[in-house]
Design a protein around this motif. Structure first.
Motif, PDB file in Angstrom:
ATOM      1  N   VAL A   1      35.556  -9.014 -80.669  1.00 22.02           N
ATOM      2  CA  VAL A   1      34.855  -7.744 -80.485  1.00 22.02           C
ATOM      3  C   VAL A   1      35.758  -6.731 -79.789  1.00 22.02           C
ATOM      4  N   LYS A   2      36.451  -7.178 -78.759  1.00 20.63           N
ATOM      5  CA  LYS A   2      37.293  -6.272 -77.975  1.00 20.63           C
ATOM      6  C   LYS A   2      38.387  -5.635 -78.822  1.00 20.63           C
ATOM      7  N   TYR A   3      38.998  -6.422 -79.705  1.00 19.55           N
ATOM      8  CA  TYR A   3      40.114  -5.906 -80.511  1.00 19.55           C
ATOM      9  C   TYR A   3      39.725  -5.775 -81.985  1.00 19.55           C
ATOM     10  N   TYR A   4      38.452  -5.469 -82.215  1.00 18.68           N
ATOM     11  CA  TYR A   4      37.957  -5.417 -83.601  1.00 18.68           C
ATOM     12  C   TYR A   4      38.804  -4.486 -84.465  1.00 18.68           C
ATOM     13  N   ASP A   5      38.978  -3.255 -84.028  1.00 21.12           N
ATOM     14  CA  ASP A   5      39.698  -2.274 -84.852  1.00 21.12           C
ATOM     15  C   ASP A   5      41.142  -2.684 -85.075  1.00 21.12           C
ATOM     16  N   GLU A   6      41.779  -3.224 -84.057  1.00 22.49           N
ATOM     17  CA  GLU A   6      43.191  -3.605 -84.187  1.00 22.49           C
ATOM     18  C   GLU A   6      43.364  -4.801 -85.121  1.00 22.49           C
ATOM     19  N   PHE A   7      42.438  -5.761 -85.065  1.00 21.71           N
ATOM     20  CA  PHE A   7      42.559  -6.940 -85.933  1.00 21.71           C
ATOM     21  C   PHE A   7      42.326  -6.596 -87.405  1.00 21.71           C
ATOM     22  N   GLN A   8      41.711  -5.428 -87.685  1.00 20.24           N
ATOM     23  CA  GLN A   8      41.507  -5.026 -89.080  1.00 20.24           C
ATOM     24  C   GLN A   8      42.788  -4.466 -89.697  1.00 20.24           C
ATOM     25  N   VAL A   9      43.747  -4.134 -88.887  1.00 15.54           N
ATOM     26  CA  VAL A   9      45.008  -3.546 -89.378  1.00 15.54           C
ATOM     27  C   VAL A   9      45.912  -4.676 -89.873  1.00 15.54           C
ATOM     28  N   LYS A  10      46.313  -4.607 -91.128  1.00 16.85           N
ATOM     29  CA  LYS A  10      47.177  -5.629 -91.708  1.00 16.85           C
ATOM     30  C   LYS A  10      48.585  -5.579 -91.094  1.00 16.85           C
ATOM     31  N   ILE A  11      49.260  -6.729 -91.151  1.00 19.18           N
ATOM     32  CA  ILE A  11      50.581  -6.866 -90.535  1.00 19.18           C
ATOM     33  C   ILE A  11      51.642  -6.834 -91.637  1.00 19.18           C
ATOM     34  N   PRO A  12      52.546  -5.843 -91.635  1.00 19.06           N
ATOM     35  CA  PRO A  12      53.606  -5.800 -92.652  1.00 19.06           C
ATOM     36  C   PRO A  12      54.603  -6.942 -92.473  1.00 19.06           C
ATOM     37  N   ARG A  13      55.316  -7.275 -93.535  1.00 16.66           N
ATOM     38  CA  ARG A  13      56.224  -8.416 -93.522  1.00 16.66           C
ATOM     39  C   ARG A  13      57.294  -8.282 -92.435  1.00 16.66           C
ATOM     40  N   LYS A  14      57.803  -7.089 -92.222  1.00 14.54           N
ATOM     41  CA  LYS A  14      58.852  -6.925 -91.209  1.00 14.54           C
ATOM     42  C   LYS A  14      58.348  -7.264 -89.813  1.00 14.54           C
ATOM     43  N   GLU A  15      57.107  -6.887 -89.531  1.00 21.18           N
ATOM     44  CA  GLU A  15      56.555  -7.214 -88.218  1.00 21.18           C
ATOM     45  C   GLU A  15      56.292  -8.720 -88.106  1.00 21.18           C
ATOM     46  N   VAL A  16      55.824  -9.347 -89.199  1.00 19.97           N
ATOM     47  CA  VAL A  16      55.658 -10.806 -89.195  1.00 19.97           C
ATOM     48  C   VAL A  16      56.981 -11.482 -88.866  1.00 19.97           C
ATOM     49  N   GLU A  17      58.053 -11.037 -89.499  1.00 20.16           N
ATOM     50  CA  GLU A  17      59.377 -11.627 -89.271  1.00 20.16           C
ATOM     51  C   GLU A  17      59.844 -11.404 -87.834  1.00 20.16           C
ATOM     52  N   ALA A  18      59.539 -10.219 -87.274  1.00 20.58           N
ATOM     53  CA  ALA A  18      59.936  -9.939 -85.893  1.00 20.58           C
ATOM     54  C   ALA A  18      59.212 -10.862 -84.919  1.00 20.58           C
ATOM     55  N   ILE A  19      57.904 -11.067 -85.130  1.00 19.14           N
ATOM     56  CA  ILE A  19      57.135 -11.967 -84.267  1.00 19.14           C
ATOM     57  C   ILE A  19      57.672 -13.389 -84.372  1.00 19.14           C
ATOM     58  N   ALA A  20      57.955 -13.834 -85.608  1.00 23.82           N
ATOM     59  CA  ALA A  20      58.490 -15.182 -85.806  1.00 23.82           C
ATOM     60  C   ALA A  20      59.845 -15.337 -85.119  1.00 23.82           C
ATOM     61  N   GLY A  21      60.665 -14.288 -85.165  1.00 21.50           N
ATOM     62  CA  GLY A  21      61.976 -14.351 -84.518  1.00 21.50           C
ATOM     63  C   GLY A  21      61.870 -14.541 -83.010  1.00 21.50           C
ATOM     64  N   VAL A  22      60.890 -13.872 -82.406  1.00 19.84           N
ATOM     65  CA  VAL A  22      60.694 -14.030 -80.957  1.00 19.84           C
ATOM     66  C   VAL A  22      60.250 -15.456 -80.639  1.00 19.84           C
ATOM     67  N   ILE A  23      59.340 -16.004 -81.438  1.00 20.47           N
ATOM     68  CA  ILE A  23      58.864 -17.372 -81.201  1.00 20.47           C
ATOM     69  C   ILE A  23      60.012 -18.370 -81.349  1.00 20.47           C
ATOM     70  N   LEU A  24      60.835 -18.210 -82.386  1.00 20.68           N
ATOM     71  CA  LEU A  24      61.963 -19.123 -82.582  1.00 20.68           C
ATOM     72  C   LEU A  24      62.948 -19.035 -81.421  1.00 20.68           C
ATOM     73  N   SER A  25      63.204 -17.837 -80.927  1.00 18.25           N
ATOM     74  CA  SER A  25      64.139 -17.696 -79.804  1.00 18.25           C
ATOM     75  C   SER A  25      63.632 -18.426 -78.565  1.00 18.25           C
ATOM     76  N   HIS A  26      62.324 -18.420 -78.352  1.00 21.61           N
ATOM     77  CA  HIS A  26      61.778 -19.157 -77.209  1.00 21.61           C
ATOM     78  C   HIS A  26      61.817 -20.658 -77.455  1.00 21.61           C
ATOM     79  N   GLY A  27      61.643 -21.090 -78.707  1.00 18.43           N
ATOM     80  CA  GLY A  27      61.804 -22.504 -79.011  1.00 18.43           C
ATOM     81  C   GLY A  27      63.233 -22.962 -78.768  1.00 18.43           C
ATOM     82  N   ARG A  28      64.192 -22.125 -79.128  1.00 20.00           N
ATOM     83  CA  ARG A  28      65.602 -22.500 -78.965  1.00 20.00           C
ATOM     84  C   ARG A  28      66.084 -22.412 -77.521  1.00 20.00           C
ATOM     85  N   LYS A  29      65.247 -21.840 -76.657  1.00 18.25           N
ATOM     86  CA  LYS A  29      65.559 -21.934 -75.231  1.00 18.25           C
ATOM     87  C   LYS A  29      65.407 -23.377 -74.759  1.00 18.25           C
ATOM     88  N   ALA A  30      64.500 -24.121 -75.421  1.00 17.68           N
ATOM     89  CA  ALA A  30      64.345 -25.538 -75.098  1.00 17.68           C
ATOM     90  C   ALA A  30      65.442 -26.359 -75.734  1.00 17.68           C
TER      91      ALA A  30
END
Length: 613
Positions: A385-414
């Protein structure tokens, strides 16, 4: 034990919980979602009157079969074994040679006494139907054979064509696909001569309307087609479309008939919001078939040939072709209730059942939800409910890749050896995604132990994760050893895995809040993780059905188990017993997934070919 060769069966959802309904559906290889195609109708009911009510409710008009003066009710049929065992085929509808016949001597003798030759057919001809108690199905499955129907029979009727009013009895041709195509051709010819005609029954698509009522929506007429259109030969239906399981077909991300498929998806959503689970699954099957068809439709005759696309789908196609929209979606667009249900359903964490409950409480918008029900919402729903409007906005492929890159970098810290694959709609080739799903893995399984806690903590400290909604560590808690399967009902959530995972809310660089799922898989099951988190919904459903029925296996994203003893099977290679265990670990994630396809006897399908809708 070989599977029981059932005739076409329609399953009534009455008094069945969704989990029980889906389990029973999976047990019926001859299941049909079109009640007019069924020879047998099974339900959790016990009275003849209730059986007749269900048929009326589902708009299947029948008249009791009267054989030798019987009323067609169970108590009368029980006195006539021949009638109880079968409805004798009309002389103009030949029985299928593949239909299994009763082998009980009593039923066979009943027909012999009545002057008929041979064993009777369960379900009889295409224009008759029997309503049986659900216990007939469970008893057949338990004994591994078709059983006589006498003690289970509630009602036996002859189907009345919906387009005809009560008239003197006439012979009716069987409602087969061939008949439908010939009918279409006849109507096309009449249209070319200026005569109004329609091959479809006058069924209204709006809820609550019934067949035979004067207010029913009139059937659409076929678009006039020129002689040259009829001279163009229709393309051949690919062999793979005749397979039962959509996981065996190539289904592209951008099918030629995407616009009509989108309309069917809208109707499927309406069915979901109305609580019609049978309709949802029926439309999903049709959508998967149409999505895999490689040619642009030339007309209704072409669509009518496709498996899983009956007269109803052809009728909807005709409406859509004429106006660009079906009557059902047009009516829903002007119905305030459906708009409110759709709005509630779009709240993350709110399913169709909860959406209907919100509406029953008198709520009509987010303000009502916050004012009257905030304390009753789960934390996930509050975030939705709090982020209803924001969750309706689709995520472009470039932003998906950017988010994945951040997650991988934190995995590789381990450890620097971690690898990541973006799954979900992104991997299937979608231009935009509703959320982000990623799988993290490492060839050294000691590195994935408890990794999810480290990654989530690091991302929270880095300001990327604003809310951690769910965190599963079950796989690490058992030392990442493959979990045996304990049978049906042992794990809640059909197809859901036991991998470590986190479901979080993400925000970076001033972008809207996003939904992100982080999955951690040991290398030995990384192929299952990729496969389970990539395919479309119907692809995944059919994959589980295929494994169950054809291979005797239980599939989910955390591994494959034998149904016979529940033990894990190593198909990907890299440890443990079973197929593939003699090979070294897969050199990369996709190779592990390809080994999985091969081990299951399935043709490899690229992720972009798993878009079943």
């Amino acid at each position: 034990m070989p599977p029981v060769d059932f005739p076409p069966i329609f399953l009534l959802p009455t008094h069945l919980q969704p989990a029980e309904l889906h389990r029973l559906e999976d047990s019926i290889p001859s299941l049909t979602y079109d009640i007019r195609e069924a020879h047998l109708i099974l339900g959790k009911i016990s009275r003849t009157e209730r059986a007749q009510f269900e048929l009326r409710r589902l708009r299947l008009e029948t008249e009791p079969v009267r054989d030798g003066g019987s009323s067609g009710h169970a108590e009368d049929v029980a006195r006539q074994p021949a009638a109880a065992a079968s409805v004798v085929s009309h002389q103009d509808s030949a029985p299928s040679p593949k239909r299994r016949r009763l082998s009980t001597s009593g039923a066979a003798q009943g027909l012999a006494d009545a002057g008929h030759v041979g064993s009777p057919e369960i379900g009889g001809s295409a224009d008759t139907v029997m309503v049986l108690k659900l216990s007939w199905l469970t008893d057949c499955l338990e004994q591994g054979t078709l059983l006589p129907v006498e003690e289970y029979l509630l009602y036996q009727g002859r189907k009345i064509p919906s387009s005809s009013a009560p008239k003197p009895r006439k012979k009716h041709a069987p409602a087969s696909a061939v008949t439908g195509i010939l009918r279409l051709a006849a109507v096309d010819q009449q249209a070319s001569e200026g005569k109004p005609a329609s091959p479809f029954s006058s069924r209204s698509t709006s809820s609550g309307a019934s067949l035979g009522h004067s207010q029913a929506h009139p059937p659409p007429t076929l678009v006039r087609e020129s002689t040259s259109e009829h001279e163009v030969p229709l393309p051949r239906v690919p062999d793979y479309l005749h397979t039962t399981y959509s996981c065996q077909r190539p289904t592209p991300v951008n099918p030629p008939n995407a616009a009509f498929i989108d309309e069917l998806k809208n109707i499927r959503t309406l069915r979901l919001l109305q609580g019609d689970q049978i309709g949802v699954r029926a439309y999903s099957t049709s959508i998967a078939t149409l999505s895999a068809y490689p040619h642009t439709f030339q007309g209704p005759r072409e669509l009518a040939r496709l498996p899983g696309c009956g007269a109803k789908i052809v009728e909807l196609y005709q409406e859509w072709r004429e106006t660009g929209q079906t009557k059902e979606t047009a009516d829903a667009g002007s119905e305030p209730k459906m708009a409110v249900l759709q709005f509630f359903y779009d709240i993350w964490g709110v399913g169709d059942t909860t959406a209907r409950e919100f509406y029953r409480k008198g709520w009509r918008d987010l303000d009502d939800v916050v004012e009257y029900g905030w304390t009753c919402l789960s934390r996930v729903q509050q975030i939705g409910v709090k982020y209803y409007d924001e969750f309706q906005v689709k995520i472009p492929r470039k932003e998906v890749e950017a988010i994945a890159g951040v997650i991988l970098s934190h995995g590789r810290k381990a450890d620097a050896g971690f690898e990541l694959a973006i799954v979900g709609g992104y991997r299937r080739g979608k231009k935009e995604s509703g959320d982000v799903d990623v799988v993290l893995s490492h060839r050294d399984e000691s590195k994935t132990l408890n990794l999810i806690n480290k990654v989530v903590l690091g991302l929270e400290k880095g300001g990327f994760i604003t809310h951690t909604l769910s965190l599963w560590t079950r796989n690490s808690e058992r030392g990442q050893l493959p979990l045996p399967w304990r049978g049906e009902g042992s794990v809640r959530g059909t197809g859901f895995d036991t991998l470590d995972k986190a479901m979080v809310v993400w925000q970076s660089d001033g972008e809207p809040h996003r939904r992100v799922d982080i999955i951690v898989s040991p290398w030995r099951t990384v192929g299952c993780a990729l496969l389970g988190w990539t395919g479309g919904t119907t692809f995944q459903r059919d994959l589980r059905r295929y494994c169950k029925r054809e291979k005797g296996l239980k599939f989910d994203s955390s591994g494959i188990r034998r149904r016979a003893d529940g033990e894990w099977v190593d198909i990907e290679g890299g440890g443990g017993e079973g197929a593939g265990s003699d090979r070294s670990p897969a050199p990369d994630m996709e190779t592990a997934e390809k080994r999985l396809f091969a081990g299951l006897g399935l043709p490899w399908r690229r992720p972009e070919e798993r878009c079943t809708g």
